[in-house]
Design a protein around this motif. Sequence first.
Motif, short mmCIF file in Angstrom:
data_model
loop_
_atom_site.label_atom_id
_atom_site.label_comp_id
_atom_site.label_asym_id
_atom_site.label_seq_id
_atom_site.Cartn_x
_atom_site.Cartn_y
_atom_site.Cartn_z
N MET A 463 0.83 -1.21 0.00
CA MET A 463 0.00 0.00 0.00
C MET A 463 0.86 1.26 0.00
O MET A 463 0.59 2.21 -0.74
CB MET A 463 -0.92 0.00 1.22
N ILE A 464 1.91 1.27 0.81
CA ILE A 464 2.78 2.45 0.92
C ILE A 464 3.41 2.79 -0.43
O ILE A 464 3.47 3.96 -0.84
CB ILE A 464 3.88 2.23 1.97
N SER A 465 3.86 1.77 -1.16
CA SER A 465 4.51 2.03 -2.44
C SER A 465 3.55 2.74 -3.40
O SER A 465 3.94 3.68 -4.11
CB SER A 465 5.01 0.72 -3.05
N GLY A 466 2.30 2.32 -3.42
CA GLY A 466 1.32 2.96 -4.28
C GLY A 466 0.96 4.36 -3.83
O GLY A 466 0.83 5.28 -4.65
N LEU A 467 0.84 4.55 -2.53
CA LEU A 467 0.47 5.87 -2.00
C LEU A 467 1.58 6.90 -2.22
O LEU A 467 1.30 8.05 -2.58
CB LEU A 467 0.15 5.76 -0.51
N VAL A 468 2.82 6.51 -1.98
CA VAL A 468 3.94 7.43 -2.17
C VAL A 468 4.02 7.86 -3.63
O VAL A 468 4.24 9.04 -3.94
CB VAL A 468 5.26 6.79 -1.71
N TRP A 469 3.85 6.91 -4.55
CA TRP A 469 3.89 7.23 -5.98
C TRP A 469 2.77 8.21 -6.35
O TRP A 469 3.01 9.22 -7.01
CB TRP A 469 3.76 5.95 -6.79
N ALA A 470 1.55 7.93 -5.90
CA ALA A 470 0.41 8.78 -6.25
C ALA A 470 0.53 10.16 -5.59
O ALA A 470 0.23 11.19 -6.23
CB ALA A 470 -0.89 8.10 -5.83
N ALA A 471 0.94 10.19 -4.31
CA ALA A 471 1.06 11.48 -3.61
C ALA A 471 2.10 12.37 -4.27
O ALA A 471 1.93 13.59 -4.37
CB ALA A 471 1.41 11.24 -2.14
N ASP A 472 3.20 11.77 -4.72
CA ASP A 472 4.24 12.56 -5.40
C ASP A 472 3.74 13.09 -6.74
O ASP A 472 4.02 14.24 -7.12
CB ASP A 472 5.48 11.68 -5.61
N LYS A 473 2.97 12.28 -7.44
CA LYS A 473 2.45 12.68 -8.75
C LYS A 473 1.44 13.82 -8.62
O LYS A 473 1.37 14.70 -9.49
CB LYS A 473 1.80 11.47 -9.42
N TRP A 474 0.67 13.83 -7.54
CA TRP A 474 -0.40 14.82 -7.36
C TRP A 474 -0.01 15.94 -6.40
O TRP A 474 -0.86 16.73 -5.99
CB TRP A 474 -1.67 14.14 -6.84
N ALA A 475 1.24 16.01 -6.00
CA ALA A 475 1.67 16.95 -4.95
C ALA A 475 1.28 18.39 -5.23
O ALA A 475 0.87 19.14 -4.33
CB ALA A 475 3.18 16.84 -4.74
N SER A 476 1.39 18.82 -6.47
CA SER A 476 1.12 20.23 -6.80
C SER A 476 -0.32 20.63 -6.57
O SER A 476 -0.63 21.81 -6.36
CB SER A 476 1.51 20.50 -8.26
N TYR A 477 -1.24 19.67 -6.57
CA TYR A 477 -2.65 19.99 -6.41
C TYR A 477 -3.03 20.28 -4.95
O TYR A 477 -4.07 20.89 -4.69
CB TYR A 477 -3.53 18.84 -6.92
N PHE A 478 -2.19 19.83 -4.01
CA PHE A 478 -2.53 19.99 -2.59
C PHE A 478 -2.16 21.36 -2.03
O PHE A 478 -2.39 21.63 -0.86
CB PHE A 478 -1.87 18.88 -1.77
N VAL A 479 -1.62 22.25 -2.85
CA VAL A 479 -1.31 23.60 -2.37
C VAL A 479 -2.49 24.54 -2.55
O VAL A 479 -2.46 25.68 -2.07
CB VAL A 479 -0.07 24.18 -3.11
N HIS A 480 -3.54 24.11 -3.24
CA HIS A 480 -4.70 24.96 -3.51
C HIS A 480 -5.85 24.58 -2.58
O HIS A 480 -6.19 23.40 -2.44
CB HIS A 480 -5.13 24.82 -4.97
N ASP A 481 -6.45 25.61 -1.96
CA ASP A 481 -7.57 25.38 -1.05
C ASP A 481 -8.87 25.31 -1.85
O ASP A 481 -9.61 26.29 -1.97
CB ASP A 481 -7.64 26.50 0.00
N ASP A 482 -9.14 24.17 -2.45
CA ASP A 482 -10.38 23.99 -3.19
C ASP A 482 -10.81 22.53 -3.09
O ASP A 482 -10.15 21.70 -2.43
CB ASP A 482 -10.22 24.42 -4.65
N LEU A 483 -11.90 22.20 -3.75
CA LEU A 483 -12.44 20.85 -3.64
C LEU A 483 -11.56 19.80 -4.32
O LEU A 483 -11.70 18.60 -4.04
CB LEU A 483 -13.85 20.81 -4.25
N SER A 484 -10.65 20.26 -5.20
CA SER A 484 -9.82 19.29 -5.91
C SER A 484 -8.95 18.48 -4.95
O SER A 484 -8.80 17.26 -5.11
CB SER A 484 -8.95 19.99 -6.95
N ARG A 485 -8.38 19.14 -3.95
CA ARG A 485 -7.53 18.39 -3.03
C ARG A 485 -8.34 17.49 -2.11
O ARG A 485 -7.85 16.45 -1.66
CB ARG A 485 -6.61 19.31 -2.24
N VAL A 486 -9.59 17.86 -1.83
CA VAL A 486 -10.46 16.96 -1.06
C VAL A 486 -10.72 15.69 -1.87
O VAL A 486 -10.65 14.56 -1.35
CB VAL A 486 -11.79 17.65 -0.71
N GLY A 487 -11.01 15.88 -3.18
CA GLY A 487 -11.24 14.73 -4.05
C GLY A 487 -10.01 13.87 -4.19
O GLY A 487 -10.09 12.63 -4.18
#
Length: 523
Positions: A463-487
């Motif tokens: 599970m960790i291997s998949g989460l780390v890969w996905a979190a790194d790929k989507w990292a730029s989206y988590f700096v914005h305070d909108d519904l996208s990062r909730v999704g």
Amino acid sequence: MSLVKRISTVGGFTLLSRVFGLVRDFLMARYLGAGMAADAFFIAFKLPNFFRRLFAEGAFSVAFVPLFSRALGKEITPESKAAAEAFASHVLGWLLPVLVVLLIVMEVAMVPVMLGLTGGFEGDTTSGEKFDLVVELGRYTFPYLVLISLVSFYAGMLNAVGRFAAAAFSPVLLNILMISALLTFNETDVQSARYLAGAVSISGVAQLLLLFASVKRAGLSVTLPRPQLTDDVRELLKIMAPAAIGAGVMQINLLADVVIAARLLPEGSVSWLFYADRLAQLPLGVIGIAAGTVLLPGISRLLAAGDSDGAQAQQNRALDFSMMLTIPAAAALAAIAAPVIATIFERGAFVGADTDATAAALIAYAFGLPAYVIQKTLTPGYFARSDTRTPVIYASISLAVNLVLNLILIRYMAHVGLAVATAISAWLNVALLYQGLHKRGHFKLDRQALAGTGRYIISSAVMISGLVWAADKWASYFVHDDLSRVGLLTALVLLGAALYFAALAAMGGLKVQQIRAFLSRQH
């Protein structure tokens, strides 16, 4: 009702409370941030919580529940019920006056108490204003101790007769009232802190009324006699004395982090540790505390009937079930700490730097999370046998190690060092607790629990291997305070769950017949 179903009942209501708690923490981060008012409230709230965990949910519960359960017996009869009610009445005759006296003393002595706790925030540019606010908020929150101690008294009675829902639900009321205060009074961070502190004590009244009504519905009756030092009260006090020391050691362990952070670290450190701990407490409360709550009365009644094998079986199944959920929860919190913190807290007064600092602490707390849960399944093995002395010794050793590590690691890791020290000392305590039970022949991990834990660790690694890969790929989206990062956070959670359970099923650890057996077993 099977053990897993009972744990699930408590855990389900606890999860509801934690969800409301996350909403509350989201609003606290928005309106209080991590500045003066936030630090003042967290310190003021820590004081009654310290005494609550020390006495109400610590020494008192671990002494009262086994004795009340023993009086009830394995099979409840009218005679055993009457004996248990008489014991509870004698206890209440002492408990209420002691709580009232403690409240009066603490309200009068709040200034020197807070001075000793914080050092007056020496070196802080707002030290005078901040200290005055801590004292004021402390006086607002401390009545909560009296009320929640009575809640714990009634909860112990209900848990002993197998009624767990009301006690597990009652913390939801605390969160609802705190949320209401934040939404209604938020013009300034100081105003929010004041009304938040008042809401804490008001919630104690609501919880007490709920538990009192639930005890009546359960057919239990308690009176308030004149305090008498009966034999059963003497036995309770005899068990409570070392339990109070043990609970005190663990609470001092936690309080030490606050004292060190308030005195030696920059402003905001107390808040970063608080927010990180709140997220770590989510799986701990849902899984660990639920398991401990169910195990203590269950094991006590089995041992009273001479069924030692049944008691060991209950502990093994509780540990196996707890680890199946705790290990992946801890791994996920560590793997996606920053996205979780950013999505839940980063807005308003809580900025990106706060996210980074809090995420670092959360990773450290996640390392110790399985240890905290295992403690909850091991300590009932001592308390159910009225042995509160041995856990005190082990807790004292852990505290000493924690304090030494605090002073060493804080120099290199700042507030994160405090979290790391707490996690390491928790694992040390687990090792000591297990060794003590195993040496006496009171508990041994069976093959099913050991094999299951191995599968849970391997599945979590996948599970960790998949989460780390996905979190790194989507990292730029988590700096914005909108519904996208909730999704995206929701997607990360679903991805992690899918990977974990798929890997577990592939290793044969998630078969339909095993799940049915889990749910049907009485132990």
